[in-house]
Write a protein that holds these residues in place. Structure first.
Motif, PDB file in Angstrom:
ATOM      1  N   SER A 131       0.857  -1.056   0.034  1.00  0.00           N
ATOM      2  CA  SER A 131       0.102   0.017   0.107  1.00  0.00           C
ATOM      3  C   SER A 131       0.807   1.310  -0.020  1.00  0.00           C
ATOM      4  CB  SER A 131      -1.042  -0.059   1.275  1.00  0.00           C
ATOM      5  OG  SER A 131      -0.167  -0.172   2.331  1.00  0.00           O
ATOM      6  N   TRP A 132       2.084   1.254   0.805  1.00  0.00           N
ATOM      7  CA  TRP A 132       2.951   2.264   0.681  1.00  0.00           C
ATOM      8  C   TRP A 132       3.487   2.677  -0.772  1.00  0.00           C
ATOM      9  CZ3 TRP A 132       6.135   3.350   5.762  1.00  0.00           C
ATOM     10  CH2 TRP A 132       5.360   2.992   7.072  1.00  0.00           C
ATOM     11  N   GLY A 133       4.193   1.610  -1.413  1.00  0.00           N
ATOM     12  CA  GLY A 133       4.313   1.786  -2.626  1.00  0.00           C
ATOM     13  C   GLY A 133       3.434   2.641  -3.622  1.00  0.00           C
ATOM     14  N   ALA A 134       2.208   1.954  -3.780  1.00  0.00           N
ATOM     15  CA  ALA A 134       1.119   2.497  -4.359  1.00  0.00           C
ATOM     16  C   ALA A 134       0.868   3.669  -3.982  1.00  0.00           C
ATOM     17  CB  ALA A 134      -0.196   1.864  -4.228  1.00  0.00           C
ATOM     18  N   ALA A 135       0.655   4.239  -2.781  1.00  0.00           N
ATOM     19  CA  ALA A 135       0.479   5.698  -2.318  1.00  0.00           C
ATOM     20  C   ALA A 135       1.677   6.706  -2.727  1.00  0.00           C
ATOM     21  CB  ALA A 135       0.277   5.753  -0.844  1.00  0.00           C
ATOM     22  N   GLY A 136       2.657   6.281  -2.793  1.00  0.00           N
ATOM     23  CA  GLY A 136       4.097   6.962  -2.829  1.00  0.00           C
ATOM     24  C   GLY A 136       4.312   7.049  -4.307  1.00  0.00           C
ATOM     25  N   THR A 137       3.684   6.392  -5.220  1.00  0.00           N
ATOM     26  CA  THR A 137       3.878   6.395  -6.678  1.00  0.00           C
ATOM     27  C   THR A 137       2.829   7.002  -7.416  1.00  0.00           C
ATOM     28  OG1 THR A 137       3.395   4.227  -6.925  1.00  0.00           O
ATOM     29  CG2 THR A 137       5.730   4.805  -6.757  1.00  0.00           C
ATOM     30  N   ILE A 138       2.009   6.168  -7.823  1.00  0.00           N
ATOM     31  CA  ILE A 138       0.611   6.391  -8.659  1.00  0.00           C
ATOM     32  C   ILE A 138      -0.211   7.397  -7.593  1.00  0.00           C
ATOM     33  CG2 ILE A 138      -1.035   4.588  -7.668  1.00  0.00           C
ATOM     34  CD1 ILE A 138      -0.679   5.889 -11.264  1.00  0.00           C
ATOM     35  N   GLY A 139      -0.114   7.337  -6.234  1.00  0.00           N
ATOM     36  CA  GLY A 139      -0.789   8.314  -5.379  1.00  0.00           C
ATOM     37  C   GLY A 139      -0.469   9.527  -5.604  1.00  0.00           C
ATOM     38  N   VAL A 140       0.978   9.620  -5.529  1.00  0.00           N
ATOM     39  CA  VAL A 140       1.404  11.182  -5.636  1.00  0.00           C
ATOM     40  C   VAL A 140       1.072  11.777  -6.845  1.00  0.00           C
ATOM     41  CG1 VAL A 140       3.441  12.362  -5.771  1.00  0.00           C
ATOM     42  CG2 VAL A 140       3.302  10.647  -4.124  1.00  0.00           C
ATOM     43  N   ALA A 141       1.202  11.099  -7.878  1.00  0.00           N
ATOM     44  CA  ALA A 141       0.677  11.551  -9.250  1.00  0.00           C
ATOM     45  C   ALA A 141      -0.688  11.800  -9.251  1.00  0.00           C
ATOM     46  CB  ALA A 141       1.060  10.384 -10.399  1.00  0.00           C
ATOM     47  N   MET A 142      -1.560  11.057  -8.730  1.00  0.00           N
ATOM     48  CA  MET A 142      -3.096  11.279  -8.676  1.00  0.00           C
ATOM     49  C   MET A 142      -3.200  12.857  -7.974  1.00  0.00           C
ATOM     50  SD  MET A 142      -4.901   9.166 -10.239  1.00  0.00           S
ATOM     51  CE  MET A 142      -4.724   7.805 -10.979  1.00  0.00           C
ATOM     52  N   MET A 143      -2.518  12.878  -6.659  1.00  0.00           N
ATOM     53  CA  MET A 143      -2.751  14.120  -5.954  1.00  0.00           C
ATOM     54  C   MET A 143      -2.287  15.213  -6.932  1.00  0.00           C
ATOM     55  SD  MET A 143      -3.789  13.269  -3.197  1.00  0.00           S
ATOM     56  CE  MET A 143      -3.889  14.655  -2.298  1.00  0.00           C
TER      57      MET A 143
END
Length: 480
Positions: A131-143
């Motif tokens: 979950s951390w990897g998803a938030a730190g990569t695609i999640g950051v882009a989404m923000m």
């Protein structure tokens, strides 16, 4: 020998509860307030429990054997965790995960930004198990994209967190997904399928809310600088080819066909390293290094300055990355072994079961236990391991399949932790996504609706798996 047995005393309720209270208070003060490491706190708690066990007449040799037995029972999950480390390192080396990120970003629609944030995070976390990897990569882009479109940042952050922990619950590569069935005594793939009863309805509710809110978004598609930099650098580092999806296909196929988990992951890791050598032209020595130590940018030959978010994406994996989880498991099993062999756990269970009779009561008690440990420690691992050990024998004795326990551990342990501001997961999500935990909490819909559905299932009996273990135990008692 018989004399020693006669000298042993059954723990009183106070003697049984004190070690558990000591552990909870120690974790609250040491880990929650002083920010100490969990492992030494668990060892100190085990020593405290051992002192009481010695007073009850148990020897260190007996406690040590029990600790070894507990660690032995955890070894299959530990081997799976190591295999996960191997596989993630190889997926980075081959460029499989970077390719999913690269093309996934280009599919974003401004009208469905929240839905896309949830689905993209969910897919990536299922693929990678983090979950951390998803938030730190695609999640950051989404923000970044949400900010450019004027979409609510707390809502987007909540969708990212919910999607990320959807995968953290269901991915066979996730450490918590492996820990829960280990703690409950169920099978990994049975556990994953059983979680669909609560996770799928929670995901549907989440998507409906995100869809409704997303229709209010308007404006032209904006590609933030962050996304452009990530795409350019990923494109420069890797050669993207459809064949790189093969490792994901093998993992999914292994899950469907119920292939042995460890051989499937290790075999897929080797195949993936070969893909990295053939498709990317990387050094095979680096491929095997990535299995152990993780993948690094230097293996790609990229010579420019690397954007920090790209570093978060690719420089990870390897068996070394999961060793801390292994150490935590061993320390937790030390405490569990002592309270088990000394009868302390039995007394606590007797006290609990004297008040809890129904299936609903057992599952609700499990949820409360997970909540308590999660709020006190802020650790998803401990919120699974400790209640799991506490209820491991209760479920089959009541005719309930262990996968009911493993599902409840994830429903109320894994997903609640990122909603706790003082937890490591909550702090990471808040700092990574730039939105406070309290702000994104209402929008992380899956994280709390899954618990609601778990309670509904417990009350109605739907989706509750039974077992004949209880009947077999009763029959053996009659025959004797």
């Amino acid at each position: 020998m018989s004399k020693k047995i006669l000298e042993r005393k059954k723990p009183t309720v106070l003697q049984a509860i004190i070690p558990i209270v000591f552990m909870i208070v120690s974790l609250a003060v040491g880990y929650g307030y002083l920010k100490m490491k969990i492992e030494p706190i668990m060892i100190i708690s085990a020593f405290f429990a051992a002192m009481i066990a010695l007073r009850l007449g148990y020897t260190w040799d007996e406690m040590q054997r029990s600790i070894i037995d507990k660690i032995t029972s955890a070894l299959p999950a530990t081997l799976i965790l190591w295999s996960v480390g191997f596989l993630i390192g190889s997926l980075m080396f081959a460029g499989t995960v970077p390719m999913i990120i690269y093309y996934g970003i280009q599919l974003i629609s401004p009208k469905f930004i929240l839905v896309t944030a949830f689905l993209a995070s969910a897919i990536l976390s299922v693929v990678t198990g983090t979950s951390w990897g998803a938030a730190g990569t695609i999640g950051v882009a989404m923000m970044g994209i949400a900010g450019g479109l004027g979409v609510s940042l707390p809502a987007t952050a909540g969708a990212v967190v919910a999607g990320a922990f959807f995968g953290d619950k269901l991915s066979p590569l996730s450490d918590t997904t492996n820990l829960a069935p280990m703690a409950a005594g169920s099978d990994l793939y049975d556990h994953i399928k059983h979680m669909l009863y609560t996770t799928v309805p929670a995901a549907i509710v989440s998507l409906l809310v995100y869809l409704f809110v997303g229709f209010k978004a308007s404006g032209d598609m904006v590609t933030p600088e962050l996304v452009m930099v990530m795409m350019d650098q990923l494109d420069s580092m890797f050669n993207f080819n459809i064949i790189l999806i093969l490792p994901i296909v093998l993992v999914i196929l292994g899950s469907v066909k119920k292939w042995p988990t460890i051989p499937t992951m290790l075999g897929t890791s080797i195949v993936t390293v070969v893909l990295g050598v053939v498709v990317q032209g990387f050094n095979p020595v680096d491929g095997f290094t990535s299995l152990v130590s993780g993948f690094t940018i230097s293996m790609t030959g990229f010579g420019g300055d690397v954007y920090p978010e790209v570093l978060k994406l690719v420089e990870r994996g390897g068996v070394v990355s999961v060793t801390s989880t292994t150490v935590l498991i061993f320390c937790a099993m030390g405490f569990a072994g002592i309270v088990s062999v000394s009868g302390m756990l039995d007394v606590v269970l007797e006290l609990l079961m004297s008040k809890v009779k129904s299936t609903f009561g057992i599952i609700l008690s499990t949820i409360v236990s997970c909540f308590t440990v999660a709020f006190v420690t802020g650790s998803s691992y401990l919120s699974i391991l400790i209640p799991g050990e506490l209820f491991k024998d209760v479920y089959p004795k009541k005719g309930l399949h262990p996968k009911n326990l493993s599902r409840t551990l994830e429903d109320s342990g894994t997903v609640i932790v990122p909603l706790i501001p003082w937890s490591a997961a909550g702090a990471y999500m808040a700092s990574t996504l730039g939105v406070s935990t309290i702000e994104y909490l209402p929008w992380a819909i899956l994280n709390y609706t899954g618990i609601i559905f778990a309670i509904i299932l417990a009350a109605t009996g739907f989706g509750i798996a039974k077992t004949d273990i209880k009947e077999e135990i009763d029959e053996n008692v009659v025959n004797q």
